[in-house]
Design a protein around this motif. Structure first.
Motif, PDB file in Angstrom:
ATOM      1  N   THR A 224      -3.520  36.264  54.735  1.00  0.00           N
ATOM      2  CA  THR A 224      -4.870  36.649  55.160  1.00  0.00           C
ATOM      3  C   THR A 224      -4.813  37.946  55.953  1.00  0.00           C
ATOM      4  OG1 THR A 224      -4.809  35.511  57.297  1.00  0.00           O
ATOM      5  CG2 THR A 224      -5.467  34.204  55.382  1.00  0.00           C
ATOM      6  N   GLU A 226      -6.998  38.036  58.381  1.00  0.00           N
ATOM      7  CA  GLU A 226      -7.504  37.501  59.638  1.00  0.00           C
ATOM      8  C   GLU A 226      -6.351  36.911  60.443  1.00  0.00           C
ATOM      9  OE1 GLU A 226     -10.611  38.108  60.033  1.00  0.00           O
ATOM     10  OE2 GLU A 226     -10.995  38.651  57.949  1.00  0.00           O
ATOM     11  N   ARG A 439     -15.458  32.662  56.291  1.00  0.00           N
ATOM     12  CA  ARG A 439     -15.413  33.797  55.370  1.00  0.00           C
ATOM     13  C   ARG A 439     -16.756  34.033  54.685  1.00  0.00           C
ATOM     14  NH1 ARG A 439     -11.118  31.226  51.651  1.00  0.00           N
ATOM     15  NH2 ARG A 439     -12.707  29.616  51.942  1.00  0.00           N
ATOM     16  N   SER A 468     -19.481  37.246  56.465  1.00  0.00           N
ATOM     17  CA  SER A 468     -18.463  36.467  57.148  1.00  0.00           C
ATOM     18  C   SER A 468     -18.820  36.339  58.624  1.00  0.00           C
ATOM     19  CB  SER A 468     -17.096  37.136  57.001  1.00  0.00           C
ATOM     20  OG  SER A 468     -17.106  38.400  57.644  1.00  0.00           O
ATOM     21  N   TRP A 470     -17.002  37.226  61.129  1.00  0.00           N
ATOM     22  CA  TRP A 470     -16.660  38.425  61.905  1.00  0.00           C
ATOM     23  C   TRP A 470     -17.703  39.534  61.717  1.00  0.00           C
ATOM     24  CZ3 TRP A 470     -15.817  42.977  59.313  1.00  0.00           C
ATOM     25  CH2 TRP A 470     -15.453  42.908  57.980  1.00  0.00           C
ATOM     26  N   ARG A 519     -11.400  43.302  54.031  1.00  0.00           N
ATOM     27  CA  ARG A 519     -11.702  41.933  54.472  1.00  0.00           C
ATOM     28  C   ARG A 519     -12.992  41.437  53.826  1.00  0.00           C
ATOM     29  NH1 ARG A 519     -11.685  42.587  60.808  1.00  0.00           N
ATOM     30  NH2 ARG A 519     -11.963  40.329  60.900  1.00  0.00           N
ATOM     31  N   SER A 523     -13.672  38.519  51.058  1.00  0.00           N
ATOM     32  CA  SER A 523     -14.554  37.437  51.473  1.00  0.00           C
ATOM     33  C   SER A 523     -15.687  37.193  50.493  1.00  0.00           C
ATOM     34  CB  SER A 523     -15.160  37.746  52.852  1.00  0.00           C
ATOM     35  OG  SER A 523     -14.172  37.773  53.829  1.00  0.00           O
TER      36      SER A 523
END
Length: 564
Positions: A224, A226, A439, A468, A470, A519, A523
């Motif tokens: 990942t 993350e 995600r 996601s 984040w 990312r 996702s």
């Protein structure tokens, strides 16, 4: 069992850990009868009585007595399936056995850590000096494999390194079956990866690895961008419990990776992601026991740490490696040499894992593949056919009360008409248990308090993009930085779109922007796997400004964004 037709030299020392409990119990029962008989005058009546008690012939009793005496009273010599010697057998003349033990003690169990070949050469030398027959290298290998694991590790690596092999009571944990215990841990990969669009550096990814303690096979692996989290653990578990042929085909890698199935126990360190409610509840749901290293014993999980160390040593051969530390790296420019994307690194690691499974393990004396194959022949572990549905049980948990308009989580509204029966009696209901995939928060899974199934519930406004956690948090922070005391849903998603536009514009110039873009891509555009739907989605959203129905939304395949 007709033991005289069986030739098996695998049951010795550490190999005893593979003996099923019922077989070992039979050996103990034999020892209780054969031991006293071997020390007596061996009268015909006593032999006859022993044969009757054990359910074997008189000749077999004499054979077992000889094994007992030759083995100096070892219960393991009476385990069914033991050979009396010959090709691949376990018996050596007493004088040769003494030499082997002496050389192993003086030359193998030392911090110099001499190889098997060096120890065998020394045994050959001593035997020839004393005029004794020379044992085969396999015979020496079996005796080294028979060493107590903790004794071996103390001799060759020191007491601190032996801590992983010692339980609280001071005994070696007896792991006798595959997937009886699995260790999981994470690390940041010693490699700079590049994004797929510009092939420019985006930093170091993370890897989560699971290893079966009995066979030393790698049973799960996930990469990942993350940092390690409860989701990383859930993804690794989902990879572990399902047949890997589909994922290997998706990667385009022509190797075998047969290790799959539910573990009975996870052995973990005390990191927060290993003590999350998501992991605890998921393991309870699937009958997986959680066990943790004793506090203050950082080396207790040495098995998984060593295999991760081995993988990282292999990674050091790749362009773009950061090595283990700056001293090793020296003047090597990791960013300039980086060429692999996350997907390409995943393919390479899959090939490395396949190679590792075919190599003889220094501790077990066998290849992980051979031990795994032997283990599943004795007892096939339970498999999971739907990885996506399994993963839902390990997603992070949130709790919310149901309102007249559905659920609200971090300023985002979720609704489907199937919630209406619950809304009608919401005053009588406690907060709901909800699973959310960090995600992709465009859908949540709500636990039905009546039947224990999960109901997928989408955004109330279906036109909003999937984002996601984040991205959501970054947009929320940006709105608050602009002085927004009240955050509404529309403003939140407008900010997400603005930040995506900025990221796309800057992705060719800044490392952080490229990483964020990668990312987000991972996702939302990975291969899709069907989610097991627990009930038919036959309702419409309450607002009429969407062309898509709730049926269409909820039937969207669950996306496995982070591929294993």
């Amino acid at each position: 069992m007709d033991e005289e037709t069986v030739k098996d030299d695998r049951v010795s020392g550490r190999g005893l850990l593979t003996v099923p409990n019922e077989v070992w119990a039979l050996a103990v029962e034999r020892a209780a009868i054969i031991g006293p008989l071997a020390e007596s005058s061996m009268g015909g009546y006593a032999v006859e009585a022993a044969a009757e008690q054990l359910g074997v012939s008189r000749g077999r009793v004499y054979f077992l007595v000889r094994l007992w005496r030759d083995g100096q009273g070892a219960v393991s010599d009476l385990v069914p399936g033991r050979s009396s010697g010959g090709r691949g057998g376990a018996r050596l003349p007493v004088e040769v056995e003494t030499v082997v033990r002496e050389v192993i003690r003086k030359h193998y169990l030392t911090r110099q850590r001499k190889s098997m070949a060096a120890v065998h050469r020394e045994i050959i030398r001593v035997c020839r000096l004393r005029g004794l027959p020379v044992p085969s290298r396999n015979a020496v290998r079996r005796r080294i494999a028979a060493l107590d694991p903790r004794t071996e590790t103390v001799g060759r690596e020191g007491r601190e390194a032996a801590r992983p092999l010692q339980s609280a009571g001071g005994e070696v944990p007896a792991i006798v079956e595959v997937l009886e215990q699995v260790q999981i841990d994470h690390t940041v990969v010693d490699l700079i990866v590049v994004d797929e669009q510009h092939r420019l550096p985006i930093g170091r990814p993370y890897v989560t690895v699971a290893i079966d303690v009995r066979s030393r096979s790698i049973v799960g692996l996930v990469i990942t961008l993350e940092a390690p989290s409860a989701l990383s653990v859930g993804l690794c578990l989902a990879h572990m419990v399902t047949d890997k042929r589909a994922s290997l085909e998706r990667l385009g890698v022509d190797v075998t990776w047969p290790m799959a199935g539910k573990p009975r126990e996870l052995y973990l360190d005390n990191a927060s992601e290993f003590k999350s409610e998501a992991l605890r509840r998921g393991c309870e749901e699937h009958g997986i026991k959680l066990n943790y290293r004793p506090p203050g014993r950082p080396h207790y999980g040495g098995i998984i740490e060593r295999v991760i160390g081995t993988l990282m040593e292999m990674v050091h051969e790749l362009p773009g490696t950061t090595f283990s530390n700056p001293a090793q790296r020296g003047s090597y420019d990791s960013d300039a040499r980086a060429v692999l994307t996350v997907d390409e690194l995943e393919k390479w690691l899959t090939l490395a894992v396949s190679s590792y499974h075919g190599q003889v393990h220094g501790t077990t004396g066998h290849t992980p593949l051979a031990l795994w194959t032997a283990g599943i022949e004795e007892q096939s572990p339970p498999m999971v056919t739907d990885a996506a549905a399994f993963l839902v049980d390990f997603l992070p948990v949130v709790r919310r009360k149901l309102t007249r308009t559905g659920f609200v989580i971090d300023h985002v509204h979720y609704f489907r008409n199937a919630l209406k029966p619950w809304i009608a009696r919401r005053s009588q209901m406690e907060r709901f248990v909800i699973r959310r995939d960090p995600r992709d928060i465009s859908r949540i899974w709500v636990l039905d308090p009546d039947d224990g199934s999960y109901l997928p519930v989408p955004y109330r406004t279906l036109s909003y993009p999937a984002v996601s956690v984040w991205e959501h948090r970054a947009a929320l922070e940006r709105l608050r930085a602009e002085g927004r005391a009240q955050v509404d849903e529309d403003a939140l998603f407008r900010m997400v779109e603005q930040m995506r536009t900025i990221t796309e514009t800057a992705s060719s110039t800044t490392r952080k922007a490229r990483r964020n873009a990668e990312r987000r891509k991972r996702s939302g555009t990975a291969a899709e796997t069907e989610l097991l739907m627990t009930r038919p989605p036959d309702d419409l959203p309450p607002d009429g400004d969407n062309n898509r129905t709730d049926t269409e939304q909820s039937m969207t395949p669950f996306e496995v964004i982070e591929q294993w």
